[in-house]
Scaffold this active site. Sequence first.
Site, PDB file in Angstrom:
ATOM      1  N   GLN A   1       3.024  35.745  89.580  1.00  0.00           N
ATOM      2  CA  GLN A   1       3.143  35.294  88.192  1.00  0.00           C
ATOM      3  C   GLN A   1       4.186  34.178  88.117  1.00  0.00           C
ATOM      4  O   GLN A   1       5.307  34.329  88.565  1.00  0.00           O
ATOM      5  CB  GLN A   1       3.546  36.483  87.300  1.00  0.00           C
ATOM      6  CG  GLN A   1       3.551  36.177  85.820  1.00  0.00           C
ATOM      7  CD  GLN A   1       2.157  35.913  85.248  1.00  0.00           C
ATOM      8  OE1 GLN A   1       1.179  36.557  85.609  1.00  0.00           O
ATOM      9  NE2 GLN A   1       2.062  34.922  84.369  1.00  0.00           N
TER      10      GLN A   1
ATOM     11  N   LYS B   1      -3.386  41.263  81.920  1.00  0.00           N
ATOM     12  CA  LYS B   1      -4.146  41.326  83.171  1.00  0.00           C
ATOM     13  C   LYS B   1      -4.344  42.783  83.608  1.00  0.00           C
ATOM     14  O   LYS B   1      -5.435  43.165  84.043  1.00  0.00           O
ATOM     15  CB  LYS B   1      -3.434  40.510  84.257  1.00  0.00           C
ATOM     16  CG  LYS B   1      -3.458  39.000  83.950  1.00  0.00           C
ATOM     17  CD  LYS B   1      -2.551  38.168  84.847  1.00  0.00           C
ATOM     18  CE  LYS B   1      -2.496  36.720  84.321  1.00  0.00           C
ATOM     19  NZ  LYS B   1      -1.558  35.867  85.072  1.00  0.00           N
TER      20      LYS B   1
ATOM     21  N   ASP C   1      -5.941  33.428  92.267  1.00  0.00           N
ATOM     22  CA  ASP C   1      -5.529  32.432  91.264  1.00  0.00           C
ATOM     23  C   ASP C   1      -6.083  31.052  91.633  1.00  0.00           C
ATOM     24  O   ASP C   1      -6.065  30.130  90.810  1.00  0.00           O
ATOM     25  CB  ASP C   1      -3.993  32.341  91.200  1.00  0.00           C
ATOM     26  CG  ASP C   1      -3.424  32.941  89.915  1.00  0.00           C
ATOM     27  OD1 ASP C   1      -4.207  33.218  88.989  1.00  0.00           O
ATOM     28  OD2 ASP C   1      -2.196  33.131  89.851  1.00  0.00           O
TER      29      ASP C   1
END
Lengths: 304, 304
Positions: A99, A55, A124
Amino acid sequence: MVAKVISGTEIARSIEDELRQQVSELRAQSSGAQPRLAIVQVGGREDSNVYIRMKLKAAENIGILAEHVRLPRDCTQTELLTKLTALNESPQVHGIIVQMPLDSEHQIDSHLITDAVSSHKDVDGLNTENEGRVAIGDFSGFVPCTPAGCIELIKRTGVSIAGKRAVVLGRSRIVGTPVAELLKWEHATVTVCHSKTNDLSEITKTADILVVAIGRAEMVRGSWIKPGAIVIDCGINPIPDATKKSGQRLVGDVAYSEAVQVAGHVTPVPGGVGPLTVAMLMRNTVLAARRQLQRLLLPAWPLQ
Amino acid sequence: MVAKVISGTEIARSIEDELRQQVSELRAQSSGAQPRLAIVQVGGREDSNVYIRMKLKAAENIGILAEHVRLPRDCTQTELLTKLTALNESPQVHGIIVQMPLDSEHQIDSHLITDAVSSHKDVDGLNTENEGRVAIGDFSGFVPCTPAGCIELIKRTGVSIAGKRAVVLGRSRIVGTPVAELLKWEHATVTVCHSKTNDLSEITKTADILVVAIGRAEMVRGSWIKPGAIVIDCGINPIPDATKKSGQRLVGDVAYSEAVQVAGHVTPVPGGVGPLTVAMLMRNTVLAARRQLQRLLLPAWPLQ
Ligand SMILES: NC(=O)C1=CN([C@@H]2O[C@H](COP(=O)(O)OP(=O)(O)OC[C@H]3O[C@@H](n4cnc5c(N)ncnc54)[C@H](OP(=O)(O)O)[C@@H]3O)[C@@H](O)[C@H]2O)C=CC1
Ligand SMILES: NC(=O)C1=CN([C@@H]2O[C@H](COP(=O)(O)OP(=O)(O)OC[C@H]3O[C@@H](n4cnc5c(N)ncnc54)[C@H](OP(=O)(O)O)[C@@H]3O)[C@@H](O)[C@H]2O)C=CC1
C-alpha cells in the site's frame, strides 16, 4: 444534454459477482485451494487504512483470503525487502501489494519496493517490466488496477474505443501513463497532457474520451469538455466542507456538476473509478491464483 | 518557406568524434580495456548485411571492438538462446545486439530473444523491462537507438521540445512507442497515431514536431504538415527506380520534396535518422562498457 452517470459502484459489484463464481469454480477444481492476497502496509496513514479496509471487504465478499501484513513506522527498507522476499517465496500467497504511500520514519525507495514484488504476484501491475509489457501491448502480465478500471468503465458505456480521439490528463507511473497505453492498444488515437502542456482546455475539447488523473480538485470545467464525450475522473481530492462531520468531502479532478451538463457519460467521485480499482485488484488476484495453480500442474521440464 | 535540412550524417559524425575521445579516455583509465560489442546475426539477409557493415564501420572508427557473430539459417531458438547466454556471461562483452529480422528456417520468437539479452548489455534498448523504464521516465537503462536518435536530431535544431505539440505516426515496439515516451518526458504534449486513426492528416497538421515511423513510402504529404514544423522521417522504403543500377532507391515515409517546402526542419532519407541510429548504438555500447568497468571497481558487498 445531461450525461449518463457511469456507476462504478454497480459495475464493480457485477464484476465481483463474476469473480465470486470463478473462485468457487477454482476451489472445486483444485481441491479447495483459495486465492490469497497479501496487503503490506508500512505505518498507519488514515487514508491507507480506509483503502485497505475496502480491499479486505471486497476480498472477503469474493472468497479471496486477504492478509493484512502490518509493518511498524520504524520499518527500514531492508526489513520491508526481507518481508517481500518471504511473501514472494511462499507458495501459499498468490498476490502481493504494497500500500502506497509508505509511512516510514526511514527513507524507502518506493520504486525499488514495487519492483521487488515477484512479477508472478504483482497484482497491482506496478513492476517496471510489467509497465513495459503494457506499453508494447503485451497483456501477459497484470494490467495496473486503476487504468484497467478506467477501460472497463469506458467499455461498459457501450461506446467503442477504436478510432476515437482520447485525451489523458496526467502521465504518472500509476495512472496516466498506463491508461494512455491501454487506450492506444484499444486503438484510440491518444494524446497525453501534463503540467507542461499549453492550451490544455483546447486539447481536452478534441477528446471523445477524456481521462483525468491529475490530483487537482475540480480543475476540468464543463467548457473543457466536448459535448457527448465520455469523461472518466480518477481524482480523489479532499476539500473543506463545514456541513460534514469530518469537516471535508471528496471531489474529483473534474467539476462534476458542470461536466454532467456537457458530457455523454461521466463517472462520479466517489463511486466511479475507486470501486473499479478495487474490483480490478481482485480480478488480478484471481488470475494470479489461477496461473500459479496451473503452473503446479505442468510437467517440471516442459519440452521446448 | 524552405526547410532547413537536418543532416543526420553530420550529426552522427560529430557524436562519433566525441565517442572516440571518450573511448580513449576510458582505455587510459582502465589499463587498456576496450568497449566490446557482439552483433549476432541469424542467416544472411542482404539488408541486414548492409546495416551490420555500417555498425562495424562506426565501431572501428570509434575504437569499439565489434564482433560479428554469424549463426546459420538452420539455427534453432534453443541454439540462439545458448549463444546469448554465453555472451551474457562473458565478462569481455559489454554490449549485445541481435540483428532483426531473424533469417532462420525455424520458428523463433523474436520477443523472447530480445528479452534474453542481459539488461546490463541490452544496448539496443529493446528489453521489455527497459521499455517500461522509458515509459515511466526512468533513463537508468539503455534508451532504444532509433528513438534516441530522433530526439537528438530534434534537439540539434535548437528548438526546445517542452510544451510543444508532438505527433508520432506509428506505435511499434522499436520506434513509435518509445519515441512517443521520450517526447513525453522531454515535456512535449504527445499524440500517437496508427493504422486505426481517423483524420490522420488533420492531426499531423497540429504538430510542431512530427515523427513518422510507419513504413509507407512517401505517405505523409506536404499538405499534412504544419508550416514551420520539425519533421523527422524514420521510414526506409525501397521503391523501383530504373535510373539506378540496383533498380531501386530508398525513400522515407514522408514526401520529402513536398515537406521541404512547408516544414521548418526536415530529415532526409537516407542520411537522416539512419546514421543517428548507428551513433546511438555506439553511445549505448560505450555507456555499457563504462558501467560494467565501474562495477568491477565497486566493493563486492556495498553497504545498504
Ligand atoms: N481511484 C483510485 O483508485 C486512484 C485515484 N488516484 C487519484 O488520481 C489522481 C492522480 O493520481 P496520480 O497519477 O498518482 O498523481 P501524480 O501526482 O503522480 O500525477 C499527477 C499528474 O498530473 C499532472 N498534472 C498535475 N497538475 C497538472 C495541471 N495543472 N495541468 C496538467 N497536468 C497536471 C502531472 O504532470 P507532471 O508529470 O508534469 O508533474 C502528473 O503527470 C489523484 O487525485 C489520486 O488521488 C490515484 C490512484 C488510484
Ligand atoms: N532508421 C532506422 O534505423 C530504422 C528505420 N526503421 C523504419 O521505420 C519504419 C517503421 O518501422 P517499424 O516501427 O519497425 O514498423 P512496424 O511495421 O513495426 O510499425 C508500423 C507502425 O505504423 C503504423 N501504420 C502502418 N500503416 C499506417 C497508416 N497507413 N496510417 C497510420 N499508421 C500506419 C502501424 O499501425 P498499427 O500498429 O495499427 O499496425 C504501426 O504502428 C519502417 O520504414 C522501417 O524501415 C525502423 C527501425 C530502424
